[in-house]
Motif scaffolding. Structure first.
Motif, PDB file in Angstrom:
ATOM      1  N   ALA A  72      14.394  20.839  18.240  1.00 43.44           N
ATOM      2  CA  ALA A  72      15.821  20.990  17.929  1.00 43.44           C
ATOM      3  C   ALA A  72      16.600  21.361  19.184  1.00 43.44           C
ATOM      4  CB  ALA A  72      16.017  22.055  16.850  1.00 43.44           C
ATOM      5  N   HIS A  73      16.037  22.228  20.002  1.00 45.46           N
ATOM      6  CA  HIS A  73      16.670  22.637  21.259  1.00 45.46           C
ATOM      7  C   HIS A  73      16.890  21.434  22.165  1.00 45.46           C
ATOM      8  CE1 HIS A  73      16.442  23.954  25.504  1.00 45.46           C
ATOM      9  NE2 HIS A  73      17.280  24.881  25.073  1.00 45.46           N
ATOM     10  N   MET A  74      15.848  20.628  22.345  1.00 47.93           N
ATOM     11  CA  MET A  74      15.970  19.448  23.220  1.00 47.93           C
ATOM     12  C   MET A  74      16.988  18.457  22.677  1.00 47.93           C
ATOM     13  SD  MET A  74      12.094  18.714  24.584  1.00 47.93           S
ATOM     14  CE  MET A  74      11.389  18.537  22.954  1.00 47.93           C
ATOM     15  N   ARG A  75      16.969  18.234  21.348  1.00 52.07           N
ATOM     16  CA  ARG A  75      17.904  17.291  20.735  1.00 52.07           C
ATOM     17  C   ARG A  75      19.347  17.754  20.906  1.00 52.07           C
ATOM     18  NH1 ARG A  75      16.783  17.375  15.188  1.00 52.07           N
ATOM     19  NH2 ARG A  75      18.799  18.214  14.673  1.00 52.07           N
TER      20      ARG A  75
ATOM     21  N   GLU B  45      32.475  25.261  18.331  1.00 59.69           N
ATOM     22  CA  GLU B  45      32.999  24.385  19.374  1.00 59.69           C
ATOM     23  C   GLU B  45      31.904  24.142  20.408  1.00 59.69           C
ATOM     24  OE1 GLU B  45      36.503  26.333  20.821  1.00 59.69           O
ATOM     25  OE2 GLU B  45      37.509  26.178  18.877  1.00 59.69           O
ATOM     26  N   ALA B  46      32.136  23.169  21.289  1.00 59.68           N
ATOM     27  CA  ALA B  46      31.126  22.771  22.280  1.00 59.68           C
ATOM     28  C   ALA B  46      30.664  23.942  23.143  1.00 59.68           C
ATOM     29  CB  ALA B  46      31.667  21.644  23.150  1.00 59.68           C
ATOM     30  N   GLU B  47      31.583  24.804  23.533  1.00 55.22           N
ATOM     31  CA  GLU B  47      31.216  25.968  24.358  1.00 55.22           C
ATOM     32  C   GLU B  47      30.269  26.909  23.610  1.00 55.22           C
ATOM     33  OE1 GLU B  47      33.475  29.835  26.224  1.00 55.22           O
ATOM     34  OE2 GLU B  47      34.573  27.932  26.201  1.00 55.22           O
ATOM     35  N   ASP B  48      30.542  27.106  22.325  1.00 54.02           N
ATOM     36  CA  ASP B  48      29.670  27.942  21.504  1.00 54.02           C
ATOM     37  C   ASP B  48      28.301  27.282  21.303  1.00 54.02           C
ATOM     38  OD1 ASP B  48      31.629  29.937  21.128  1.00 54.02           O
ATOM     39  OD2 ASP B  48      32.518  28.787  19.493  1.00 54.02           O
ATOM     40  N   LEU B  49      28.305  25.958  21.137  1.00 54.95           N
ATOM     41  CA  LEU B  49      27.040  25.242  20.985  1.00 54.95           C
ATOM     42  C   LEU B  49      26.201  25.344  22.253  1.00 54.95           C
ATOM     43  CD1 LEU B  49      28.193  22.051  19.055  1.00 54.95           C
ATOM     44  CD2 LEU B  49      26.880  23.987  18.171  1.00 54.95           C
ATOM     45  N   ARG B  50      26.865  25.309  23.402  1.00 60.31           N
ATOM     46  CA  ARG B  50      26.140  25.462  24.669  1.00 60.31           C
ATOM     47  C   ARG B  50      25.515  26.858  24.734  1.00 60.31           C
ATOM     48  NH1 ARG B  50      22.933  23.478  27.482  1.00 60.31           N
ATOM     49  NH2 ARG B  50      23.948  21.534  27.060  1.00 60.31           N
ATOM     50  N   GLU B  51      26.249  27.870  24.277  1.00 62.89           N
ATOM     51  CA  GLU B  51      25.712  29.230  24.242  1.00 62.89           C
ATOM     52  C   GLU B  51      24.523  29.300  23.276  1.00 62.89           C
ATOM     53  OE1 GLU B  51      27.050  33.797  23.101  1.00 62.89           O
ATOM     54  OE2 GLU B  51      28.606  32.270  23.369  1.00 62.89           O
ATOM     55  N   PHE B  52      24.637  28.623  22.126  1.00 60.45           N
ATOM     56  CA  PHE B  52      23.534  28.578  21.172  1.00 60.45           C
ATOM     57  C   PHE B  52      22.289  27.979  21.822  1.00 60.45           C
ATOM     58  CE2 PHE B  52      20.986  26.233  18.094  1.00 60.45           C
ATOM     59  CZ  PHE B  52      20.708  27.216  17.152  1.00 60.45           C
ATOM     60  N   VAL B  53      22.450  26.874  22.526  1.00 61.00           N
ATOM     61  CA  VAL B  53      21.314  26.212  23.185  1.00 61.00           C
ATOM     62  C   VAL B  53      20.670  27.141  24.208  1.00 61.00           C
ATOM     63  CG1 VAL B  53      20.700  24.335  24.776  1.00 61.00           C
ATOM     64  CG2 VAL B  53      22.085  23.850  22.768  1.00 61.00           C
TER      65      VAL B  53
ATOM     66  N   ASP C   2      20.821  30.456  24.318  1.00 61.33           N
ATOM     67  CA  ASP C   2      20.200  31.584  23.613  1.00 61.33           C
ATOM     68  C   ASP C   2      18.932  31.158  22.872  1.00 61.33           C
ATOM     69  OD1 ASP C   2      22.291  33.097  24.560  1.00 61.33           O
ATOM     70  OD2 ASP C   2      23.267  33.352  22.612  1.00 61.33           O
ATOM     71  N   LEU C   3      18.947  29.949  22.330  1.00 57.72           N
ATOM     72  CA  LEU C   3      17.766  29.427  21.647  1.00 57.72           C
ATOM     73  C   LEU C   3      16.614  29.286  22.632  1.00 57.72           C
ATOM     74  CD1 LEU C   3      16.269  28.254  19.217  1.00 57.72           C
ATOM     75  CD2 LEU C   3      17.390  26.052  19.677  1.00 57.72           C
ATOM     76  N   HIS C   4      16.920  28.826  23.817  1.00 59.11           N
ATOM     77  CA  HIS C   4      15.898  28.700  24.859  1.00 59.11           C
ATOM     78  C   HIS C   4      15.250  30.053  25.137  1.00 59.11           C
ATOM     79  CE1 HIS C   4      14.538  28.254  29.145  1.00 59.11           C
ATOM     80  NE2 HIS C   4      13.932  27.242  28.550  1.00 59.11           N
ATOM     81  N   ALA C   5      16.067  31.074  25.297  1.00 61.22           N
ATOM     82  CA  ALA C   5      15.551  32.419  25.562  1.00 61.22           C
ATOM     83  C   ALA C   5      14.733  32.931  24.369  1.00 61.22           C
ATOM     84  CB  ALA C   5      16.702  33.377  25.870  1.00 61.22           C
ATOM     85  N   ALA C   6      15.190  32.678  23.149  1.00 62.17           N
ATOM     86  CA  ALA C   6      14.465  33.134  21.951  1.00 62.17           C
ATOM     87  C   ALA C   6      13.117  32.421  21.825  1.00 62.17           C
ATOM     88  CB  ALA C   6      15.317  32.902  20.704  1.00 62.17           C
ATOM     89  N   LEU C   7      13.080  31.151  22.190  1.00 63.29           N
ATOM     90  CA  LEU C   7      11.813  30.405  22.154  1.00 63.29           C
ATOM     91  C   LEU C   7      10.814  30.973  23.161  1.00 63.29           C
ATOM     92  CD1 LEU C   7      13.200  26.787  21.800  1.00 63.29           C
ATOM     93  CD2 LEU C   7      11.630  27.919  20.198  1.00 63.29           C
ATOM     94  N   ILE C   8      11.297  31.291  24.349  1.00 67.44           N
ATOM     95  CA  ILE C   8      10.414  31.876  25.361  1.00 67.44           C
ATOM     96  C   ILE C   8       9.885  33.225  24.880  1.00 67.44           C
ATOM     97  CG2 ILE C   8      10.351  32.886  27.683  1.00 67.44           C
ATOM     98  CD1 ILE C   8      12.255  30.604  28.534  1.00 67.44           C
ATOM     99  N   ALA C   9      10.758  34.050  24.311  1.00 63.19           N
ATOM    100  CA  ALA C   9      10.339  35.363  23.816  1.00 63.19           C
ATOM    101  C   ALA C   9       9.324  35.218  22.681  1.00 63.19           C
ATOM    102  CB  ALA C   9      11.550  36.163  23.336  1.00 63.19           C
TER     103      ALA C   9
ATOM    104  N   GLU D 169      15.248  36.177  13.938  1.00 63.53           N
ATOM    105  CA  GLU D 169      16.432  37.046  13.971  1.00 63.53           C
ATOM    106  C   GLU D 169      17.606  36.346  14.658  1.00 63.53           C
ATOM    107  OE1 GLU D 169      19.055  39.974  13.299  1.00 63.53           O
ATOM    108  OE2 GLU D 169      17.089  39.737  12.386  1.00 63.53           O
ATOM    109  N   PHE D 170      17.327  35.669  15.756  1.00 62.50           N
ATOM    110  CA  PHE D 170      18.348  34.905  16.470  1.00 62.50           C
ATOM    111  C   PHE D 170      18.992  33.873  15.547  1.00 62.50           C
ATOM    112  CE2 PHE D 170      18.901  30.710  18.415  1.00 62.50           C
ATOM    113  CZ  PHE D 170      20.006  30.952  19.210  1.00 62.50           C
ATOM    114  N   LEU D 171      18.166  33.088  14.848  1.00 62.08           N
ATOM    115  CA  LEU D 171      18.682  32.039  13.960  1.00 62.08           C
ATOM    116  C   LEU D 171      19.451  32.631  12.787  1.00 62.08           C
ATOM    117  CD1 LEU D 171      15.556  29.747  14.067  1.00 62.08           C
ATOM    118  CD2 LEU D 171      17.820  29.215  15.019  1.00 62.08           C
ATOM    119  N   ARG D 172      18.954  33.733  12.238  1.00 60.61           N
ATOM    120  CA  ARG D 172      19.643  34.398  11.135  1.00 60.61           C
ATOM    121  C   ARG D 172      21.048  34.829  11.551  1.00 60.61           C
ATOM    122  NH1 ARG D 172      20.876  38.937   8.830  1.00 60.61           N
ATOM    123  NH2 ARG D 172      20.031  40.443  10.268  1.00 60.61           N
ATOM    124  N   ALA D 173      21.169  35.407  12.735  1.00 64.20           N
ATOM    125  CA  ALA D 173      22.472  35.870  13.217  1.00 64.20           C
ATOM    126  C   ALA D 173      23.447  34.702  13.404  1.00 64.20           C
ATOM    127  CB  ALA D 173      22.299  36.640  14.519  1.00 64.20           C
TER     128      ALA D 173
END
Length: 152
Positions: free
Chosen positions: A57-60, A86-94, A96-103, A115-119
């Motif tokens: 999902a992150h890559m897509r 908005e696009a800026e928020d989606l970029r932040e999501f991507v 943050d998702l990257h960081a959550a995946l690494i963690a 927890e990240f996805l729930r928020a």
């Protein structure tokens, strides 16, 4: 990983050792037709499946945002709940998702990812309501607020 590869016939005589290796993380068994089979704790399998799912999902989503066009609901697919951002928020999501995946991978525990996805989902639901969206995204002036009296 493991250096011992058990044979299918070992399941009869060494099942305790095989199960112990699986509990510790991984047991590899070579079947009669040379198929390699792996036993591991179900919790670990579920964690790996979650990381794989959200990595895809992150890559897509990352690829969609590189097009510089706002992704459609169809583009988002099962991520359509992100359409309120908005696009800026989606970029932040991507990011943050990257960081959550690494963690999650580092901790071998998907709870940080969950927890990240729930928020983000909670925020998306709040932004779907026009009134809540207006309140959340409007500018707030300290003069708009007054101190509340203590209830009697």
């Amino acid at each position: 990983m493991t250096d011992t590869i058990f044979q299918a016939s070992d399941l009869a005589n060494k099942r305790t050792e095989i199960l112990e290796r699986a509990r510790q993380g991984l047991a590899q068994i070579r079947d009669k037709d040379s198929t390699s089979l792996v036993m591991l704790p179900e919790r670990r399998l579920r964690m790996l499946e979650e990381i794989a799912k959200w990595s895809l999902a992150h890559m897509r989503l990352d690829e969609l945002l590189r097009r510089d066009a706002e992704p459609s609901i169809s583009d988002l697919g099962d991520l359509a709940w992100l359409r309120v951002f908005e696009a800026e928020d989606l970029r932040e999501f991507v990011d943050d998702l990257h960081a959550a995946l690494i963690a999650a991978h580092s901790d071998q525990d998907p709870s940080a990812l969950d927890e990240f996805l729930r928020a983000w989902r909670i925020t998306a639901r709040q932004l779907e309501d026009p009134l809540r969206k207006a309140v959340l995204l409007s500018r707030h002036d300290p003069d708009d607020f007054t101190e509340a009296a203590r209830p009697q």
